[in-house]
Design an enzyme around this catalytic site. Structure first.
Site, short mmCIF file in Angstrom:
data_model
loop_
_atom_site.label_atom_id
_atom_site.label_comp_id
_atom_site.label_asym_id
_atom_site.label_seq_id
_atom_site.Cartn_x
_atom_site.Cartn_y
_atom_site.Cartn_z
N GLU A 129 0.80 -1.24 0.00
CA GLU A 129 0.00 0.00 0.00
C GLU A 129 0.83 1.28 0.00
O GLU A 129 0.61 2.20 0.79
CB GLU A 129 -0.95 -0.03 1.21
CG GLU A 129 -1.86 -1.26 1.19
CD GLU A 129 -2.74 -1.40 2.42
OE1 GLU A 129 -2.77 -0.48 3.25
OE2 GLU A 129 -3.39 -2.45 2.57
N GLU A 234 -6.28 -10.61 -1.18
CA GLU A 234 -7.05 -10.38 0.05
C GLU A 234 -8.56 -10.28 -0.24
O GLU A 234 -9.25 -9.44 0.29
CB GLU A 234 -6.58 -9.10 0.76
CG GLU A 234 -5.10 -9.06 1.05
CD GLU A 234 -4.68 -7.81 1.80
OE1 GLU A 234 -5.54 -7.09 2.35
OE2 GLU A 234 -3.46 -7.54 1.87
#
Ligand code: G3I
Length: 325
Positions: A129, A234
């Site tokens: 991220e 995810e």
């Protein structure tokens, strides 16, 4: 029989992230995990803040337990995550460090963790991220101290310690064009400079926003165009509270099936669901998420029942095995 009996005949793994406390306490949870999945990702136990509470002191106990379980059950291991703006130990977050010191701390962390599991973790989320929701590089102590170069340094340091596949992992790379394009620019620069990056992880938290499967396919192919492998890392599928569709479990099942189908057709090498059973989903405990979204995002309900989403995933995997895709 489980999903892994089908994936064993395909070039794809289907995994789950593992919530340690439930794994430790619940044999039925462990049974589902080992029966169904051929990839395991510790949900939190390989994050820096969970490994280290004092400077350069590590407690690998829980991570070792989960990785040992994976090895005993023939499961691939995804390490999550070496560099992130979140879950830093307090002694890192609250310390006053010069840039050079932070570089040394980060390198020591990567050397220690990637080195410990050099031949036991098969793929690492090396950097997690790094692109913000506005499509710029996310502000973090790593960016402040080292500039954008922290990303390539992390991959180079990891590559010195392990032969694992090295991934860049992020969310909304399908959902948000600005974020996708910034990540694409970041990764194309790494590839151009021969930085040892092997792939991109599309997190695919589909919470209220469920990208069109065609957009998933296009995003997969865009990053494959850089010569990178692509994984879904995810995945979970939830709905905004108050906007739940009629027949929600059926709609959820259809979406899982559609995403799995485009991914299998596009050659995605692994798809990880962000949890085993609905009762262990992060959406039930994390921040304000429980109030915002439904909390049944996975393939098994809290009793361990296979949901319609499981059926659709299994159908698509069987279709792939029989050559129908
Ligand atoms: O284990 C402690 C417990 O002892 C304590 O009583 C409790 C209350 O403070 O906290 C527990 O730790 C929590 C942990 O989840 C286990 O439940 C942490 O506070 C909490 O921050 C942590 O949340 C995790 C979150 O990442 C932040 O690390 C979620 O489980 C996890 O699902 C979530 O996963 C992230 C990925 O790593 C990156 N991509 C997004 C994804 C969803 O946010």
């Amino acid at each position: 029989m489980g999903l892994r009996d089908v994936t064993s005949e395909l070039d794809v793994r289907v995994g789950a992230c593992v919530e340690y406390e439930t794994w430790k306490a619940d044999p039925e949870y462990r049974e589902i995990l080992s029966r169904e999945f051929d990839l395991l990702a510790p949900e939190n136990e390989l994050k820096w803040g969970f490994l280290s509470s004092e400077r350069e002191a590590y407690d690998f106990g829980r991570a070792d337990e989960l990785i040992g379980f994976a090895e005993r059950n023939g499961m691939s291991v995804t390490g999550h995550a070496l560099v992130w703006h979140m879950e830093k130990p307090d002694w890192v977050r609250n310390g006053e460090y010069e840039a050079g010191e932070l570089e040394t701390l980060l390198k020591t962390h990567i050397d220690t963790v990637a080195g410990r599991y050099s031949d036991r973790v098969d793929a690492w989320d090396v950097v997690n991220e790094a692109v913000d929701d506005d499509g710029e590089l996310r502000d973090s102590i790593w960016l402040d101290a080292l500039g954008e170069a922290y990303v390539e340094k992390a991959f180079e340091w990891a590559a010195e310690r392990t032969d694992a596949a090295l991934f860049y992992n992020d969310y909304w790379l399908v959902h948000d064009e600005a974020k996708r394009e910034r990540a694409y620019d970041l990764l194309s620069g790494l590839v151009e400079r021969d930085v040892p990056v092997d792939g991109v992880g599309l997190q695919m938290h589909c919470l209220g926003t469920h990208p069109d499967p065609e957009d998933v396919r296009e995003t997969v192919e865009r990053f494959q165009g850089l010569g990178l492998d692509v994984r879904v890392t995810e995945m979970d599928v939830a709905y905004r509270r108050g906007e739940e569709p009629d027949e929600m479990e059926e709609r959820q099942a259809q979406y899982y099936g559609d995403v799995f189908e485009v991914c299998l057709r596009a050659g995605v090498e692994a798809i990880t669901i962000w949890g085993v059973r609905d009762d262990t989903s992060w959406l039930r405990t994390y921040g304000e998420f429980p109030e915002r979204f439904t909390h049944d995002p996975l393939l098994f309900d809290e009793t361990g029942r296979k949901k319609r989403a499981y059926d659709e995933v299994e159908r698509v995997l069987r279709d792939a095995r029989s050559g129908k895709l």
